[in-house]
Design a protein around this motif. Structure first.
Motif, PDB file in Angstrom:
ATOM      1  N   LEU A 190       8.985  11.656  -4.917  1.00 44.14           N
ATOM      2  CA  LEU A 190       8.760  10.340  -5.530  1.00 44.14           C
ATOM      3  C   LEU A 190      10.016   9.483  -5.693  1.00 44.14           C
ATOM      4  CD1 LEU A 190       6.019  11.027  -8.191  1.00 44.14           C
ATOM      5  CD2 LEU A 190       5.846   9.814  -6.032  1.00 44.14           C
ATOM      6  N   VAL A 200       8.932   8.535 -22.366  1.00 44.90           N
ATOM      7  CA  VAL A 200       9.995   8.353 -23.367  1.00 44.90           C
ATOM      8  C   VAL A 200       9.658   7.274 -24.391  1.00 44.90           C
ATOM      9  CG1 VAL A 200      12.064   9.234 -22.317  1.00 44.90           C
ATOM     10  CG2 VAL A 200      11.142   7.070 -21.537  1.00 44.90           C
ATOM     11  N   GLU A 201       8.693   6.404 -24.061  1.00 44.45           N
ATOM     12  CA  GLU A 201       8.370   5.352 -25.009  1.00 44.45           C
ATOM     13  C   GLU A 201       7.187   5.713 -25.909  1.00 44.45           C
ATOM     14  OE1 GLU A 201       7.931   1.583 -22.940  1.00 44.45           O
ATOM     15  OE2 GLU A 201       9.700   0.937 -24.060  1.00 44.45           O
ATOM     16  N   LEU A 225      -6.050  -2.487  -3.098  1.00 42.29           N
ATOM     17  CA  LEU A 225      -4.927  -1.657  -2.652  1.00 42.29           C
ATOM     18  C   LEU A 225      -5.008  -0.258  -3.268  1.00 42.29           C
ATOM     19  CD1 LEU A 225      -1.983  -4.190  -2.758  1.00 42.29           C
ATOM     20  CD2 LEU A 225      -2.883  -3.025  -0.764  1.00 42.29           C
ATOM     21  N   TYR A 226      -5.366  -0.203  -4.556  1.00 46.86           N
ATOM     22  CA  TYR A 226      -5.535   1.104  -5.194  1.00 46.86           C
ATOM     23  C   TYR A 226      -6.627   1.887  -4.484  1.00 46.86           C
ATOM     24  CZ  TYR A 226      -2.926  -0.684  -9.211  1.00 46.86           C
ATOM     25  OH  TYR A 226      -1.985  -1.187 -10.020  1.00 46.86           O
ATOM     26  N   VAL A 262       2.198   2.520  -3.399  1.00 47.42           N
ATOM     27  CA  VAL A 262       1.401   3.287  -4.369  1.00 47.42           C
ATOM     28  C   VAL A 262       0.739   4.516  -3.763  1.00 47.42           C
ATOM     29  CG1 VAL A 262       0.915   1.394  -5.940  1.00 47.42           C
ATOM     30  CG2 VAL A 262      -0.587   1.785  -4.004  1.00 47.42           C
ATOM     31  N   LEU A 263       0.940   4.746  -2.471  1.00 49.97           N
ATOM     32  CA  LEU A 263       0.318   5.896  -1.821  1.00 49.97           C
ATOM     33  C   LEU A 263       0.831   7.183  -2.467  1.00 49.97           C
ATOM     34  CD1 LEU A 263      -1.630   5.801   0.604  1.00 49.97           C
ATOM     35  CD2 LEU A 263       0.241   6.649   1.984  1.00 49.97           C
ATOM     36  N   PRO A 264      -0.080   8.122  -2.801  1.00 53.55           N
ATOM     37  CA  PRO A 264       0.381   9.350  -3.453  1.00 53.55           C
ATOM     38  C   PRO A 264       1.323  10.147  -2.564  1.00 53.55           C
ATOM     39  CG  PRO A 264      -2.016   9.174  -3.510  1.00 53.55           C
ATOM     40  CD  PRO A 264      -1.540   8.100  -2.608  1.00 53.55           C
ATOM     41  N   ARG A 319      -2.846  -0.691 -20.662  1.00 53.97           N
ATOM     42  CA  ARG A 319      -3.203  -1.918 -19.965  1.00 53.97           C
ATOM     43  C   ARG A 319      -4.615  -1.772 -19.440  1.00 53.97           C
ATOM     44  NH1 ARG A 319       1.883  -2.267 -18.395  1.00 53.97           N
ATOM     45  NH2 ARG A 319       1.528  -0.595 -16.936  1.00 53.97           N
ATOM     46  N   LEU A 325       0.864  -4.357  -9.460  1.00 52.50           N
ATOM     47  CA  LEU A 325       0.484  -3.108  -8.795  1.00 52.50           C
ATOM     48  C   LEU A 325       1.145  -1.906  -9.458  1.00 52.50           C
ATOM     49  CD1 LEU A 325      -1.128  -2.354  -6.196  1.00 52.50           C
ATOM     50  CD2 LEU A 325       1.063  -2.188  -5.069  1.00 52.50           C
ATOM     51  N   ALA A 326       2.435  -2.020  -9.752  1.00 50.85           N
ATOM     52  CA  ALA A 326       3.185  -0.864 -10.245  1.00 50.85           C
ATOM     53  C   ALA A 326       3.166  -0.788 -11.759  1.00 50.85           C
ATOM     54  CB  ALA A 326       4.621  -0.914  -9.737  1.00 50.85           C
ATOM     55  N   ALA A 364      -5.931   8.074  -7.412  1.00 50.81           N
ATOM     56  CA  ALA A 364      -4.827   8.752  -6.720  1.00 50.81           C
ATOM     57  C   ALA A 364      -3.785   7.729  -6.272  1.00 50.81           C
ATOM     58  CB  ALA A 364      -5.356   9.530  -5.526  1.00 50.81           C
ATOM     59  N   VAL A 365      -3.065   7.180  -7.234  1.00 51.73           N
ATOM     60  CA  VAL A 365      -1.960   6.283  -6.867  1.00 51.73           C
ATOM     61  C   VAL A 365      -0.736   6.685  -7.675  1.00 51.73           C
ATOM     62  CG1 VAL A 365      -3.368   4.318  -6.236  1.00 51.73           C
ATOM     63  CG2 VAL A 365      -2.665   4.576  -8.590  1.00 51.73           C
ATOM     64  N   ASP A 366       0.430   6.402  -7.108  1.00 57.58           N
ATOM     65  CA  ASP A 366       1.679   6.677  -7.811  1.00 57.58           C
ATOM     66  C   ASP A 366       2.230   5.380  -8.353  1.00 57.58           C
ATOM     67  OD1 ASP A 366       1.703   9.336  -7.353  1.00 57.58           O
ATOM     68  OD2 ASP A 366       2.781   9.184  -5.462  1.00 57.58           O
ATOM     69  N   LEU A 367       2.566   5.381  -9.631  1.00 52.97           N
ATOM     70  CA  LEU A 367       3.215   4.211 -10.207  1.00 52.97           C
ATOM     71  C   LEU A 367       4.714   4.513 -10.284  1.00 52.97           C
ATOM     72  CD1 LEU A 367       0.543   3.537 -12.938  1.00 52.97           C
ATOM     73  CD2 LEU A 367       0.730   2.516 -10.695  1.00 52.97           C
ATOM     74  N   ASP A 368       5.420   3.794 -11.110  1.00 53.67           N
ATOM     75  CA  ASP A 368       6.850   4.003 -11.303  1.00 53.67           C
ATOM     76  C   ASP A 368       7.183   5.480 -11.506  1.00 53.67           C
ATOM     77  OD1 ASP A 368       9.437   3.968 -12.079  1.00 53.67           O
ATOM     78  OD2 ASP A 368       9.246   2.231 -13.397  1.00 53.67           O
ATOM     79  N   PRO A 369       8.012   6.085 -10.623  1.00 52.25           N
ATOM     80  CA  PRO A 369       8.270   7.521 -10.738  1.00 52.25           C
ATOM     81  C   PRO A 369       9.058   7.903 -11.990  1.00 52.25           C
ATOM     82  CG  PRO A 369       9.636   6.560  -9.027  1.00 52.25           C
ATOM     83  CD  PRO A 369       8.673   5.506  -9.464  1.00 52.25           C
ATOM     84  N   PHE A 370       9.635   6.932 -12.672  1.00 51.70           N
ATOM     85  CA  PHE A 370      10.452   7.259 -13.834  1.00 51.70           C
ATOM     86  C   PHE A 370       9.717   7.050 -15.148  1.00 51.70           C
ATOM     87  CE2 PHE A 370      13.210   6.132 -10.341  1.00 51.70           C
ATOM     88  CZ  PHE A 370      13.929   7.306 -10.230  1.00 51.70           C
ATOM     89  N   ARG A 371       8.449   6.674 -15.065  1.00 52.49           N
ATOM     90  CA  ARG A 371       7.631   6.569 -16.268  1.00 52.49           C
ATOM     91  C   ARG A 371       6.459   7.523 -16.131  1.00 52.49           C
ATOM     92  NH1 ARG A 371       8.364   1.953 -19.049  1.00 52.49           N
ATOM     93  NH2 ARG A 371       7.396   3.152 -20.696  1.00 52.49           N
ATOM     94  N   PRO A 400      16.210   4.711 -16.456  1.00 52.13           N
ATOM     95  CA  PRO A 400      16.031   5.965 -15.722  1.00 52.13           C
ATOM     96  C   PRO A 400      17.376   6.593 -15.351  1.00 52.13           C
ATOM     97  CG  PRO A 400      15.429   4.073 -14.378  1.00 52.13           C
ATOM     98  CD  PRO A 400      15.754   3.552 -15.718  1.00 52.13           C
ATOM     99  N   ALA A 402      -5.416   3.138  -1.186  1.00 54.47           N
ATOM    100  CA  ALA A 402      -4.410   4.189  -1.344  1.00 54.47           C
ATOM    101  C   ALA A 402      -5.053   5.512  -1.737  1.00 54.47           C
ATOM    102  CB  ALA A 402      -3.375   3.776  -2.395  1.00 54.47           C
ATOM    103  N   LEU A 427       0.832  -1.203   0.000  1.00 51.02           N
ATOM    104  CA  LEU A 427       0.000   0.000   0.000  1.00 51.02           C
ATOM    105  C   LEU A 427       0.865   1.252   0.000  1.00 51.02           C
ATOM    106  CD1 LEU A 427      -2.915   0.858   0.184  1.00 51.02           C
ATOM    107  CD2 LEU A 427      -2.685   0.896   2.643  1.00 51.02           C
ATOM    108  N   PRO A 472      13.288   2.075 -21.438  1.00 56.45           N
ATOM    109  CA  PRO A 472      14.203   3.187 -21.168  1.00 56.45           C
ATOM    110  C   PRO A 472      14.844   3.081 -19.784  1.00 56.45           C
ATOM    111  CG  PRO A 472      11.916   3.904 -21.156  1.00 56.45           C
ATOM    112  CD  PRO A 472      11.922   2.524 -21.683  1.00 56.45           C
ATOM    113  N   GLN A 530       2.952   7.479 -16.386  1.00 54.15           N
ATOM    114  CA  GLN A 530       1.740   6.676 -16.481  1.00 54.15           C
ATOM    115  C   GLN A 530       0.766   7.133 -15.407  1.00 54.15           C
ATOM    116  OE1 GLN A 530       3.168   2.736 -15.822  1.00 54.15           O
ATOM    117  NE2 GLN A 530       3.644   2.373 -17.966  1.00 54.15           N
ATOM    118  N   ARG A 558      11.139   7.565  -2.462  1.00 49.33           N
ATOM    119  CA  ARG A 558      10.254   6.668  -1.730  1.00 49.33           C
ATOM    120  C   ARG A 558      11.016   5.383  -1.373  1.00 49.33           C
ATOM    121  NH1 ARG A 558       4.627   5.731  -2.208  1.00 49.33           N
ATOM    122  NH2 ARG A 558       4.521   6.974  -4.077  1.00 49.33           N
TER     123      ARG A 558
END
Lengths: 161, 251
Positions: free
Chosen positions: A31, B136-137, B8-9, A23-25, B122, A68-69, B84-91, A129, B12, A20, A127, B93, A34
């Motif tokens: 970011l 970038v993709e 979980l989403y 993915v928490l904002p 997805r 999840l990610a 309101a969720v954060d995914l990979d900070p370097f993409r 990072p 969150a 959890l 890509p 999405q 984290r």
């Protein structure tokens, strides 16, 4: 202790909370820093109860994290399985270390996880990072003592064995 | 498996939702009344423009009929909200709260109120992941609104920059030009605004001009997004893909 009173639920609950937190904002500037909550929680349980949490748990957890990610399925699974293996192999030694040395070792393990992950990114043509990518391992290592004492407290309180 | 992680989403997103709820409840009557008045004005303005657009669209279709081309207009939109969720900070999405059950499909274009945001990459039963145009993709076929010059807008990984690649140094493009989708890739319908050119540079050592553009969509601030799908009713039922193929086959 009775069979069935092994309190696996506590382990699962802490891992869910870690997922959890992943993915928490958070504010944008924070970011990249984290902490890798899932990897750290997995490391703790692999060090504390290596006979219960190990490579397989790491792999399963990694699959969940991938879904999840939104990363490639199996990417986190491989990297988490490998550091779970390292933690289980080294657990006798790491348990004897003073906290500072333990933090350094956790940092190394988290860096190994990052390294495998970025290697997979490259191998699958995604890509790569920038430099900040490695920052989360450091923030994870800095937060390790608190997570360690918190989880140890939980483990003792609920007598997870 | 994505159904497994959906709770979980949801959890969150709770703090964010609570915050919004609180803001909604604490807003005073005066502010709400002002907001309503403003929205009504805007609605009226937009309706007026829409009337003109409808007339133009009909005229356009009639003219195209005369030309014998079967270009088709008309899309259906679905409004979705960002999770309101954060995914990979370097993409780049984001996740939206509509999924397969709402008819979302992979490759579906995503817009905000101003311009193109990205496309769905997805789909889960209750949510979908959107790749933003700045990733970038991501590459997007675009067209300069002023003169119809075609180009490819590639994401740079920066939230406010797109790069137009492989444009010759003598290409007729200048700072301030508006870019719209060209519809050539078959993914995006033609004619939606995308970006504004902010920099045109010529570096002697490089084979192509360096052209940078700023996306018009508020990629980092939008809350509601529009998912566009081709209209399936009646004779306007062409898919985007063959619509684009027909466009490119035109002389």
């Amino acid at each position: 202790m009775m069979a069935g009173a092994r309190r696996g639920g506590v382990i699962v609950a802490t891992l869910l909370v870690a997922l959890l937190l992943t993915v928490l904002p958070m504010p944008d500037w924070a970011l990249p820093y984290r902490p890798p909550w899932v990897a750290m929680t997995l490391l703790y349980w692999a060090l504390a109860l290596p006979e219960r949490v190990g490579v397989f748990s790491g792999f399963a957890l990694g699959l969940l994290l991938d879904v999840l990610a939104g990363s490639l399925l199996g990417q986190h699974a491989l990297s988490l399985a490998v550091i779970a293996y390292l933690a289980v192999t080294l657990h006798q030694r790491i348990r004897q270390f003073p906290m500072v040395q333990q933090m350094l070792l956790v940092w190394m393990l988290l860096l190994v996880e990052r390294l495998l992950y970025v290697w997979l990114l490259g191998a699958t043509g995604q890509p790569i990072p920038g430099f900040l990518y490695w920052a989360s391992a450091a923030s994870g290592a800095l937060l390790w003592p608190w997570l360690f004492f918190l989880l140890r407290g939980l483990r003792r309180r609920f007598r997870v064995a | 498996m994505s159904v497994l992680v959906h709770p979980l989403y949801a959890v969150a997103g709770v703090p964010d939702r609570l915050l919004q709820e609180a803001q909604g409840r604490l807003a005073d009557e005066e502010a709400l009344r002002r907001q309503t008045a403003e929205l009504q004005r805007e609605n009226l303005r937009l309706k007026a423009r829409l009337q003109r657009l409808e007339a133009l669209e009909a005229e356009n279709r009639r003219l195209r009929d005369l030309l014998g081309s079967s270009f088709k207009l008309g899309e259906r939109v679905l409004i979705a909200e960002l999770l309101a969720v954060d995914l990979d900070p370097f993409r780049h999405q984001v996740m939206v709260d509509k999924g397969e059950t709402a008819g979302v499909f992979v490759g579906q274009p995503v817009l905000d109120a101003r311009a193109v945001m990205g496309q769905v990459v997805r789909v889960a039963p209750l949510s979908a992941t959107v790749l933003l145009i700045t990733d970038v993709e991501h590459s997007l076929p675009v067209q300069v609104l002023r003169n119809g010059l075609r180009a490819i807008a590639q994401g740079t990984g920066l939230p406010n920059r797109l790069e137009l690649v492989h444009l010759p140094k003598n290409a007729d493009i200048q700072v301030g030009d508006r870019l719209v989708t060209s519809g050539l890739g078959g993914r995006f319908p033609a004619g939606y605004p995308v970006a504004r050119v902010v920099e045109v540079r010529d570096e002697p050592g490089r084979p192509f001009a360096i052209v940078l553009a700023e996306p018009l969509a508020r990629l980092d601030r939008a809350r509601e997004v529009l998912l566009v799908s081709p209209m399936s009713a009646g004779q306007r039922g062409a898919t985007l893909a063959d619509g684009a193929a027909q466009v490119s086959a035109e002389p």
